[in-house]
Motif scaffolding. Structure first.
Motif, PDB file in Angstrom:
ATOM      1  N   LEU A  91       0.851  -1.190   0.325  1.00 22.10           N
ATOM      2  CA  LEU A  91      -0.168   0.222  -0.058  1.00 22.10           C
ATOM      3  C   LEU A  91       0.624   1.482   0.084  1.00 22.10           C
ATOM      4  N   ALA A  92       2.090   1.215   1.021  1.00 23.02           N
ATOM      5  CA  ALA A  92       2.663   2.079   0.845  1.00 23.02           C
ATOM      6  C   ALA A  92       3.418   2.592  -0.313  1.00 23.02           C
ATOM      7  N   GLN A  93       3.744   1.572  -1.684  1.00 23.25           N
ATOM      8  CA  GLN A  93       4.720   2.007  -2.626  1.00 23.25           C
ATOM      9  C   GLN A  93       3.540   2.269  -4.025  1.00 23.25           C
ATOM     10  N   THR A  94       2.042   1.581  -3.441  1.00 28.72           N
ATOM     11  CA  THR A  94       0.698   1.985  -4.200  1.00 28.72           C
ATOM     12  C   THR A  94       0.185   3.737  -4.097  1.00 28.72           C
ATOM     13  N   ARG A  95       0.396   4.152  -2.754  1.00 29.63           N
ATOM     14  CA  ARG A  95       0.309   5.598  -2.281  1.00 29.63           C
ATOM     15  C   ARG A  95       1.993   6.465  -2.699  1.00 29.63           C
ATOM     16  N   SER A  96       2.902   5.372  -3.170  1.00 28.98           N
ATOM     17  CA  SER A  96       4.327   6.525  -3.892  1.00 28.98           C
ATOM     18  C   SER A  96       3.739   6.878  -5.625  1.00 28.98           C
ATOM     19  N   ASP A  97       3.648   5.652  -5.509  1.00 26.08           N
ATOM     20  CA  ASP A  97       3.375   5.436  -7.533  1.00 26.08           C
ATOM     21  C   ASP A  97       1.667   6.019  -7.873  1.00 26.08           C
ATOM     22  N   LEU A  98       1.258   6.283  -7.065  1.00 24.83           N
ATOM     23  CA  LEU A  98       0.304   7.340  -7.158  1.00 24.83           C
ATOM     24  C   LEU A  98       0.919   8.739  -6.640  1.00 24.83           C
ATOM     25  N   ARG A  99       1.588   9.598  -5.565  1.00 22.67           N
ATOM     26  CA  ARG A  99       2.098  10.405  -5.589  1.00 22.67           C
ATOM     27  C   ARG A  99       2.500  11.051  -7.167  1.00 22.67           C
ATOM     28  N   ALA A 101       2.208   9.751  -9.881  1.00 24.36           N
ATOM     29  CA  ALA A 101       1.564   9.640 -10.917  1.00 24.36           C
ATOM     30  C   ALA A 101       0.638  11.413 -10.918  1.00 24.36           C
ATOM     31  N   GLU A 102       0.217  12.242  -9.988  1.00 23.47           N
ATOM     32  CA  GLU A 102      -0.303  13.160  -9.318  1.00 23.47           C
ATOM     33  C   GLU A 102       0.539  13.866 -10.392  1.00 23.47           C
ATOM     34  N   ALA A 103       1.833  13.868  -9.900  1.00 24.04           N
ATOM     35  CA  ALA A 103       3.035  15.132  -9.965  1.00 24.04           C
ATOM     36  C   ALA A 103       2.996  15.447 -11.682  1.00 24.04           C
ATOM     37  N   HIS A 104       3.543  14.197 -11.977  1.00 20.05           N
ATOM     38  CA  HIS A 104       3.326  13.986 -13.520  1.00 20.05           C
ATOM     39  C   HIS A 104       2.337  14.499 -14.028  1.00 20.05           C
ATOM     40  N   ILE A 105       0.889  14.242 -13.856  1.00 22.41           N
ATOM     41  CA  ILE A 105      -0.069  14.615 -15.013  1.00 22.41           C
ATOM     42  C   ILE A 105      -0.026  15.938 -13.792  1.00 22.41           C
ATOM     43  N   ALA A 106       0.388  16.100 -13.061  1.00 23.13           N
ATOM     44  CA  ALA A 106       0.174  17.953 -12.703  1.00 23.13           C
ATOM     45  C   ALA A 106       1.498  18.777 -13.512  1.00 23.13           C
ATOM     46  N   ASP A 107       2.268  18.308 -13.539  1.00 25.08           N
ATOM     47  CA  ASP A 107       3.502  18.737 -14.370  1.00 25.08           C
ATOM     48  C   ASP A 107       2.843  18.786 -16.097  1.00 25.08           C
ATOM     49  N   LEU A 108       2.436  18.200 -16.248  1.00 22.93           N
ATOM     50  CA  LEU A 108       2.255  18.054 -18.092  1.00 22.93           C
ATOM     51  C   LEU A 108       0.814  18.437 -18.402  1.00 22.93           C
ATOM     52  N   THR A 109      -0.543  19.026 -17.140  1.00 24.84           N
ATOM     53  CA  THR A 109      -1.166  19.841 -16.979  1.00 24.84           C
ATOM     54  C   THR A 109      -0.334  21.083 -17.222  1.00 24.84           C
ATOM     55  N   ARG A 110       0.657  21.884 -16.630  1.00 27.09           N
ATOM     56  CA  ARG A 110       1.110  22.809 -16.856  1.00 27.09           C
ATOM     57  C   ARG A 110       1.877  23.304 -17.467  1.00 27.09           C
ATOM     58  N   ARG A 111       2.181  22.276 -18.207  1.00 28.17           N
ATOM     59  CA  ARG A 111       3.206  22.166 -19.984  1.00 28.17           C
ATOM     60  C   ARG A 111       2.148  22.086 -20.944  1.00 28.17           C
ATOM     61  N   LEU A 112       1.387  21.946 -20.443  1.00 29.56           N
ATOM     62  CA  LEU A 112      -0.032  22.133 -22.058  1.00 29.56           C
ATOM     63  C   LEU A 112      -0.926  23.637 -21.449  1.00 29.56           C
ATOM     64  N   ASN A 113      -0.661  23.955 -20.147  1.00 31.26           N
ATOM     65  CA  ASN A 113      -1.531  25.279 -20.231  1.00 31.26           C
ATOM     66  C   ASN A 113      -0.525  26.383 -20.378  1.00 31.26           C
ATOM     67  N   SER A 114       0.604  25.994 -20.851  1.00 34.16           N
ATOM     68  CA  SER A 114       1.293  27.271 -20.927  1.00 34.16           C
ATOM     69  C   SER A 114       2.046  27.470 -21.844  1.00 34.16           C
ATOM     70  N   ARG A 115       1.850  26.768 -22.924  1.00 34.43           N
ATOM     71  CA  ARG A 115       1.463  26.188 -24.384  1.00 34.43           C
ATOM     72  C   ARG A 115       1.123  27.585 -24.645  1.00 34.43           C
ATOM     73  N   PRO A 116       1.394  28.335 -26.039  1.00 35.46           N
ATOM     74  CA  PRO A 116       1.266  29.201 -26.733  1.00 35.46           C
ATOM     75  C   PRO A 116      -0.029  28.866 -27.844  1.00 35.46           C
TER      76      PRO A 116
END
Length: 118
Positions: A91-99, A101-116
């Motif tokens: 469970l601890a490993q799964t939570r770490s993996d989830l965090r 993945a969430e950070a990666h999604i947030a990074d992708l969302t920022r990149r997408l939103n910052s595109r002209p």
């Protein structure tokens, strides 16, 4: 049976009484001789101790049965705890993996939103 009685320091009649009382059921050879397992000898020794303490056959048998059940429950509890520990690690490993993945999604969302916009 004589060897078992000698090993335990009891009379053969004691072992016969355990057999007659359905407390211990030793294996029988083709010649009808009783053969005791190490576990049965251990139980017989415990019963002898309980008899020496003044218990009846019935109460001594019940005590030994309850001790065995308690030991079994302890083994089951330790196995369940080990399983729980393993699942907790998973469970601890799964939570770490989830965090991650969430950070990666947030990074992708920022990149997408910052595109002209084109």
């Amino acid at each position: 049976m004589g060897q078992a009685a000698e090993l335990l320091g009891v009379q053969p009649a004691f072992l016969r009484s355990l057999d007659a009382g359905d407390v211990l059921r030793p294996h029988r050879t083709s010649g009808g001789h009783r053969r005791y397992s190490r576990r049965q000898l251990s139980i017989a020794a415990r019963l002898r101790t309980l008899f020496d303490e003044g218990h009846t056959l019935t109460s001594a048998h019940r005590i030994v049965t309850l001790e065995d059940e308690l030991a079994g429950a302890g083994r089951e509890l330790r196995a369940a705890q080990s399983d729980l520990d393993d699942r907790s690690d998973e469970l601890a490993q799964t939570r770490s993996d989830l965090r991650e993945a969430e950070a990666h999604i947030a990074d992708l969302t920022r990149r997408l939103n910052s595109r002209p916009s084109s």
